[in-house]
Write a protein that holds these residues in place. Structure first.
Motif, PDB file in Angstrom:
ATOM      1  N   LEU A   1       0.830  -1.207   0.000  1.00  0.00           N
ATOM      2  CA  LEU A   1       0.000   0.000   0.000  1.00  0.00           C
ATOM      3  C   LEU A   1       0.862   1.253   0.000  1.00  0.00           C
ATOM      4  N   TRP A   2       1.967   1.255   0.749  1.00  0.00           N
ATOM      5  CA  TRP A   2       2.844   2.431   0.804  1.00  0.00           C
ATOM      6  C   TRP A   2       3.491   2.693  -0.556  1.00  0.00           C
ATOM      7  N   ASN A   3       3.909   1.639  -1.253  1.00  0.00           N
ATOM      8  CA  ASN A   3       4.500   1.811  -2.582  1.00  0.00           C
ATOM      9  C   ASN A   3       3.490   2.349  -3.582  1.00  0.00           C
ATOM     10  N   VAL A   4       2.240   1.869  -3.492  1.00  0.00           N
ATOM     11  CA  VAL A   4       1.209   2.366  -4.409  1.00  0.00           C
ATOM     12  C   VAL A   4       0.962   3.846  -4.179  1.00  0.00           C
ATOM     13  N   VAL A   5       0.899   4.264  -2.908  1.00  0.00           N
ATOM     14  CA  VAL A   5       0.648   5.676  -2.611  1.00  0.00           C
ATOM     15  C   VAL A   5       1.815   6.543  -3.078  1.00  0.00           C
ATOM     16  N   GLN A   6       3.046   6.074  -2.861  1.00  0.00           N
ATOM     17  CA  GLN A   6       4.201   6.842  -3.312  1.00  0.00           C
ATOM     18  C   GLN A   6       4.228   6.986  -4.824  1.00  0.00           C
ATOM     19  N   ARG A   7       3.864   5.936  -5.544  1.00  0.00           N
ATOM     20  CA  ARG A   7       3.843   6.029  -7.009  1.00  0.00           C
ATOM     21  C   ARG A   7       2.786   7.001  -7.489  1.00  0.00           C
ATOM     22  N   LEU A   8       1.625   6.990  -6.837  1.00  0.00           N
ATOM     23  CA  LEU A   8       0.569   7.928  -7.233  1.00  0.00           C
ATOM     24  C   LEU A   8       0.988   9.369  -6.963  1.00  0.00           C
ATOM     25  N   MET A   9       1.775   9.596  -5.891  1.00  0.00           N
ATOM     26  CA  MET A   9       2.170  10.962  -5.547  1.00  0.00           C
ATOM     27  C   MET A   9       3.227  11.524  -6.480  1.00  0.00           C
ATOM     28  N   ILE A  10       4.087  10.658  -7.046  1.00  0.00           N
ATOM     29  CA  ILE A  10       5.185  11.154  -7.882  1.00  0.00           C
ATOM     30  C   ILE A  10       4.877  11.048  -9.367  1.00  0.00           C
ATOM     31  N   GLU A  11       3.709  10.576  -9.760  1.00  0.00           N
ATOM     32  CA  GLU A  11       3.377  10.501 -11.177  1.00  0.00           C
ATOM     33  C   GLU A  11       3.247  11.910 -11.730  1.00  0.00           C
ATOM     34  N   PRO A  12       3.878  12.210 -12.879  1.00  0.00           N
ATOM     35  CA  PRO A  12       3.773  13.559 -13.448  1.00  0.00           C
ATOM     36  C   PRO A  12       2.366  13.836 -13.946  1.00  0.00           C
ATOM     37  N   THR A  13       1.971  15.063 -13.750  1.00  0.00           N
ATOM     38  CA  THR A  13       0.649  15.472 -14.240  1.00  0.00           C
ATOM     39  C   THR A  13       0.710  15.766 -15.716  1.00  0.00           C
ATOM     40  N   ALA A  14      -0.426  15.782 -16.332  1.00  0.00           N
ATOM     41  CA  ALA A  14      -0.501  16.024 -17.765  1.00  0.00           C
ATOM     42  C   ALA A  14      -0.043  17.441 -18.063  1.00  0.00           C
ATOM     43  N   PRO A  15       0.790  17.653 -19.077  1.00  0.00           N
ATOM     44  CA  PRO A  15       1.264  19.006 -19.379  1.00  0.00           C
ATOM     45  C   PRO A  15       0.120  19.903 -19.824  1.00  0.00           C
ATOM     46  N   ALA A  16       0.170  21.117 -19.322  1.00  0.00           N
ATOM     47  CA  ALA A  16      -0.883  22.062 -19.669  1.00  0.00           C
ATOM     48  C   ALA A  16      -0.699  22.546 -21.095  1.00  0.00           C
ATOM     49  N   THR A  17      -1.808  22.813 -21.753  1.00  0.00           N
ATOM     50  CA  THR A  17      -1.792  23.282 -23.135  1.00  0.00           C
ATOM     51  C   THR A  17      -1.477  24.765 -23.159  1.00  0.00           C
ATOM     52  N   VAL A  18      -0.463  25.132 -23.886  1.00  0.00           N
ATOM     53  CA  VAL A  18      -0.032  26.521 -23.983  1.00  0.00           C
ATOM     54  C   VAL A  18      -0.563  27.077 -25.298  1.00  0.00           C
ATOM     55  N   THR A  19      -1.340  28.094 -25.205  1.00  0.00           N
ATOM     56  CA  THR A  19      -1.921  28.708 -26.404  1.00  0.00           C
ATOM     57  C   THR A  19      -0.964  29.687 -27.011  1.00  0.00           C
ATOM     58  N   VAL A  20      -1.235  30.069 -28.254  1.00  0.00           N
ATOM     59  CA  VAL A  20      -0.372  31.021 -28.947  1.00  0.00           C
ATOM     60  C   VAL A  20      -0.424  32.374 -28.271  1.00  0.00           C
ATOM     61  N   ALA A  21      -1.607  32.772 -27.789  1.00  0.00           N
ATOM     62  CA  ALA A  21      -1.739  34.067 -27.126  1.00  0.00           C
ATOM     63  C   ALA A  21      -0.937  34.110 -25.842  1.00  0.00           C
TER      64      ALA A  21
END
Length: 312
Positions: A120-140
């Motif tokens: 359970l501790w390993n699963v929680v640590q993996r969920l905490m360090i997973e990178p979030t989806a990169p935000a979409t940067v608009t031209v403006a």
């Protein structure tokens, strides 16, 4: 009629009939055979479930028959005929109960809980360090970021010129053999020419008049050791050279033998042996004060000086 092993419905009743015919009690038979009275009674009554395992039962029947004066092997043979060996495993001796140790169960439960906690501790640590989806940067947004004024924190920091490395004060200056350059230039550059010029220079120095050290008013009048004193003993060495600051010194004999070579620190001294033809080469003449018989003779007058001139 005397009973035998063949009487009765089973071997237990036959042994009981013989015992009673001999007027023996179970207690006396138990004392003779060292078998519990309860086991003897169970044999006589045919209660095999109250007896230990089959090998023990066979041994008890053999001992019981011999105690009554009967053939023990015949008694065992009748018992095996009446009670053939079953196919199932032998029963455990009396007093031993089949069952699992509760401590083993507790240990297994604790181990399972530990393993579950680690997973359970390993699963929680993996969920905490997973990178979030990169935000979409608009031209403006990109254009706005390019035109936005820079903050003071992002301004370039002006750096000055690099500082020179610190001077290593403990490194002595490179030693150059006095007269080597002139001796080499005087001839054709060969080793023989350099050696001949050096010998001529030494001969001229030996023929020169008496050399006196340059006296200085601020120098101490008598010798006082302010550091290590190298060289010979004071009784046979009247000439002492004391370093006023770090400098190198080389003492050679008339044949070129090196008697002493060292970088002296301030306060260290060298007491020259009473030998003829010694010459001292120093890196800085003004760095050495000369004492003869413990009295000052001033500073060395030159980088290369015959030591014998001071003792005259």
């Amino acid at each position: 009629m005397t009973p035998t092993l063949s009487d009765g419905p089973n071997i237990g009743s036959a042994l009981k009939a013989v015992r009673e015919h001999q007027h023996l009690s179970l207690e006396s038979v138990a004392e003779d055979t060292r078998i519990r009275r309860a086991y003897l009674a169970a044999i006589e009554e045919g209660r095999l479930e109250a007896l230990p395992s089959r090998p023990f039962t066979i041994g008890y029947i053999r001992a019981y028959a011999r105690a009554l004066g009967l053939d023990g092997e015949a008694a065992v043979e009748r018992f095996r005929t009446e009670e053939p060996a079953p196919d199932q495993a032998l029963r455990e001796p009396l007093g031993v109960q089949e069952g699992r140790d509760p401590r083993l169960m507790l240990g297994a439960v604790a181990l399972a809980l530990i393993v579950a906690a680690i997973v359970l501790w390993n699963v929680v640590q993996r969920l905490m360090i997973e990178p979030t989806a990169p935000a979409t940067v608009t031209v403006a947004a990109t254009a706005q970021a390019k035109t936005a004024p820079s903050t003071p924190q992002s301004a370039a920091v002006a750096l000055g010129a690099p500082l020179p490395p610190p001077i290593e004060s403990t490194t002595p200056p490179l030693y150059e053999t006095p007269g080597l350059e002139a001796a080499t230039a005087a001839g054709d550059g060969s080793a023989d020419s350099a050696e001949a010029a050096l010998k001529a220079q030494k001969a001229a120095a030996a023929a020169a008049p008496k050399v006196e050290a340059v006296p200085t008013e601020s120098l101490p009048a008598t010798f006082t050791a302010q550091g290590a004193v190298y060289g010979g003993p004071a009784e046979t060495s009247p000439v002492v050279l004391q370093a006023r600051k770090p400098a190198s010194i080389i003492v050679r004999g008339a044949d070129g033998t090196v008697y002493f070579a060292r970088q002296l620190a301030a306060g260290e001294s060298y007491r020259a042996p009473a030998l003829a033809g010694l010459t001292v080469d120093v890196s800085e003449p003004e760095a050495f004060q000369v004492f003869v018989g413990g009295q000052t003779k001033g500073l060395l007058p030159a980088a290369q000086t015959p030591i014998g001139k001071f003792a005259q």
